[in-house]
Scaffold this motif. Structure first.
Motif, PDB file in Angstrom:
ATOM      1  N   UNK A 108     -47.826   2.408 -48.120  1.00  0.00           N
ATOM      2  CA  UNK A 108     -48.182   3.816 -47.949  1.00  0.00           C
ATOM      3  C   UNK A 108     -49.432   3.980 -47.096  1.00  0.00           C
ATOM      4  N   UNK A 109     -49.687   2.997 -46.243  1.00  0.00           N
ATOM      5  CA  UNK A 109     -50.913   3.024 -45.439  1.00  0.00           C
ATOM      6  C   UNK A 109     -50.969   4.272 -44.557  1.00  0.00           C
ATOM      7  N   UNK A 110     -52.024   5.007 -44.677  1.00  0.00           N
ATOM      8  CA  UNK A 110     -52.251   6.182 -43.844  1.00  0.00           C
ATOM      9  C   UNK A 110     -53.731   6.532 -43.890  1.00  0.00           C
ATOM     10  N   UNK A 111     -54.175   7.232 -42.905  1.00  0.00           N
ATOM     11  CA  UNK A 111     -55.580   7.634 -42.822  1.00  0.00           C
ATOM     12  C   UNK A 111     -55.758   8.949 -43.577  1.00  0.00           C
ATOM     13  N   UNK A 112     -56.717   9.031 -44.504  1.00  0.00           N
ATOM     14  CA  UNK A 112     -56.944  10.297 -45.210  1.00  0.00           C
ATOM     15  C   UNK A 112     -57.263  11.421 -44.220  1.00  0.00           C
ATOM     16  N   UNK A 113     -56.912  12.653 -44.614  1.00  0.00           N
ATOM     17  CA  UNK A 113     -57.103  13.793 -43.720  1.00  0.00           C
ATOM     18  C   UNK A 113     -58.569  13.982 -43.344  1.00  0.00           C
ATOM     19  N   UNK A 114     -59.456  13.692 -44.288  1.00  0.00           N
ATOM     20  CA  UNK A 114     -60.875  13.897 -43.992  1.00  0.00           C
ATOM     21  C   UNK A 114     -61.414  12.896 -42.973  1.00  0.00           C
ATOM     22  N   UNK A 115     -60.659  11.814 -42.714  1.00  0.00           N
ATOM     23  CA  UNK A 115     -61.104  10.816 -41.739  1.00  0.00           C
ATOM     24  C   UNK A 115     -60.262  10.817 -40.465  1.00  0.00           C
ATOM     25  N   UNK A 133     -52.410   6.959 -35.171  1.00  0.00           N
ATOM     26  CA  UNK A 133     -51.939   6.388 -36.434  1.00  0.00           C
ATOM     27  C   UNK A 133     -51.170   5.101 -36.194  1.00  0.00           C
ATOM     28  N   UNK A 134     -51.226   4.233 -37.159  1.00  0.00           N
ATOM     29  CA  UNK A 134     -50.459   3.002 -37.080  1.00  0.00           C
ATOM     30  C   UNK A 134     -49.005   3.291 -37.441  1.00  0.00           C
ATOM     31  N   UNK A 135     -48.108   2.403 -37.004  1.00  0.00           N
ATOM     32  CA  UNK A 135     -46.711   2.549 -37.379  1.00  0.00           C
ATOM     33  C   UNK A 135     -46.547   2.340 -38.886  1.00  0.00           C
ATOM     34  N   UNK A 141     -41.965  -3.803 -40.837  1.00  0.00           N
ATOM     35  CA  UNK A 141     -41.267  -4.868 -41.558  1.00  0.00           C
ATOM     36  C   UNK A 141     -39.811  -4.983 -41.129  1.00  0.00           C
ATOM     37  N   UNK A 142     -39.133  -3.846 -41.009  1.00  0.00           N
ATOM     38  CA  UNK A 142     -37.745  -3.871 -40.554  1.00  0.00           C
ATOM     39  C   UNK A 142     -37.634  -4.422 -39.137  1.00  0.00           C
ATOM     40  N   UNK A 143     -38.613  -4.108 -38.290  1.00  0.00           N
ATOM     41  CA  UNK A 143     -38.602  -4.615 -36.925  1.00  0.00           C
ATOM     42  C   UNK A 143     -38.668  -6.140 -36.910  1.00  0.00           C
ATOM     43  N   UNK A 144     -39.534  -6.702 -37.746  1.00  0.00           N
ATOM     44  CA  UNK A 144     -39.624  -8.162 -37.820  1.00  0.00           C
ATOM     45  C   UNK A 144     -38.338  -8.765 -38.406  1.00  0.00           C
ATOM     46  N   UNK A 145     -37.731  -8.053 -39.351  1.00  0.00           N
ATOM     47  CA  UNK A 145     -36.469  -8.534 -39.921  1.00  0.00           C
ATOM     48  C   UNK A 145     -35.394  -8.618 -38.846  1.00  0.00           C
ATOM     49  N   UNK A 146     -35.337  -7.610 -37.955  1.00  0.00           N
ATOM     50  CA  UNK A 146     -34.349  -7.646 -36.878  1.00  0.00           C
ATOM     51  C   UNK A 146     -34.598  -8.814 -35.925  1.00  0.00           C
TER      52      UNK A 146
END
Length: 315
Positions: A108-115, A133-135, A141-146
């Motif tokens: 669930x990696x994401x940047x908080x709204x305040x940052x 933002x990062x992917x 993970x799915x990309x590496x699986x492919x």
């Protein structure tokens, strides 16, 4: 401990060593084909490409894991230099989390709204600015699986003897289609009855009818259809219950139990009854030895077929 660390830091060294063992193992495998391990060695050598590809992938992931740990350490040092001991305490709290908690934080990696202001990019489209933002980790993970699947697929399909080529798949599909066509035609041929039956002239189908006749009909009608004390002669133009393909088919199908001829519809498929009837009609005029005297009425093909819906018997 030093050797283990070096091998972990340089995973491709492990891959190289394993490849070296495999290469030398080929000669050893050829020299020991009679040993108990010959079968395992043969399988190993036949799948060497897949094995090496798997080792390379494992080595790549080990290298990425190592680089990620190093970057994390560098990031920790930078945070300590910029923000002091407070950030270090936050990092310690993160390190104390369970593996599952770390996994969920990563998923669930994401940047908080305040940052979000810290990751704003210079791009500006009519007042709309872009975030760096990062992917999503699940997408990465799915990309590496492919990638892993692609490497294994190419190795299996194109570099091993186990894969099936497009030409082979085509041939297999054509064989399946032929089986389906034969099954469909068999069902269609079994749909024939005394109202729709037609005389067959194909030699192969007549041959099948002859084989069935020799197996089931000769005890009463003779080997050549000449007849005997039980059944009538089938090679002349006289018939007890009408000649022609429809009448003969009907007679075989329903039989005449009171005269000793059973109904064959439960033992012979409709398409095979058609073949037997066509074979019997092919015997017309053959004049076999010891033929029984004619019985019944002379049948002419120009006459209208009689309705044989009730039970009948040959001759």
């Amino acid at each position: 401990m030093v050797m283990r660390n070096n091998l972990f830091k340089y995973p491709f060294t492990v891959v190289f060593l394993l490849m070296t063992v495999v290469i030398f193992g080929q000669d050893a495998g050829e020299a020991t084909t009679q040993s108990p391990n010959a079968t395992a060695m043969t399988w190993f050598l036949e799948n060497i490409v897949l094995i090496v590809a798997g080792l390379v992938i494992i080595g790549a992931f080990m290298a990425l894991f190592y680089m990620n740990n190093m970057l994390l350490q560098v990031q920790k040092i930078r945070l300590l230099q910029e923000h002091g001991i407070e950030v270090l305490e936050e990092v310690k709290l993160i390190d104390q989390k369970s593996a599952w908690q770390k996994f969920m934080d990563l998923a669930e990696a994401r940047v908080p709204m305040e940052k979000e202001k810290d990751i704003l990019m210079d791009h500006n489209y009519d007042g709309i600015r872009e975030l760096d933002n990062v992917l999503p980790p699940w997408w990465v993970g799915l990309f590496y699986v492919t990638i892993v699947f692609g490497v294994l697929y190419i190795g299996y399909q194109h570099f091993s003897d186990n894969g099936v080529s497009s030409a082979q798949e085509y041939e297999m599909a054509m064989e399946d289609a032929k089986k389906e066509v034969r099954a469909y035609l068999a069902k269609q041929s079994d749909a024939v009855d005394e109202t729709s039956v037609t005389l067959l002239t194909d030699e192969a189908e007549i041959g099948i009818g002859a084989s069935i006749f020799q197996t089931k009909c000769t005890p009463c009608h003779g080997q050549y259809g000449e007849g005997n004390s039980i059944g009538p002669n089938l090679t002349d133009k006289y018939w007890l219950h009408g000649g022609g393909i429809k009448n003969v088919f009907t007679t075989i199908k329903y039989g005449v139990p009171e005269k000793g001829m059973i109904s064959w519809k439960s033992q012979i498929r409709a398409s095979d009854i058609q073949k037997v009837a066509s074979y019997i009609l092919s015997l017309q005029g053959t004049n076999p030895p010891n033929a029984k005297d004619p019985q019944g009425d002379l049948w002419e093909e120009t006459e209208e077929p009689q309705d044989k819906g009730d039970e009948l018997s040959l001759k």
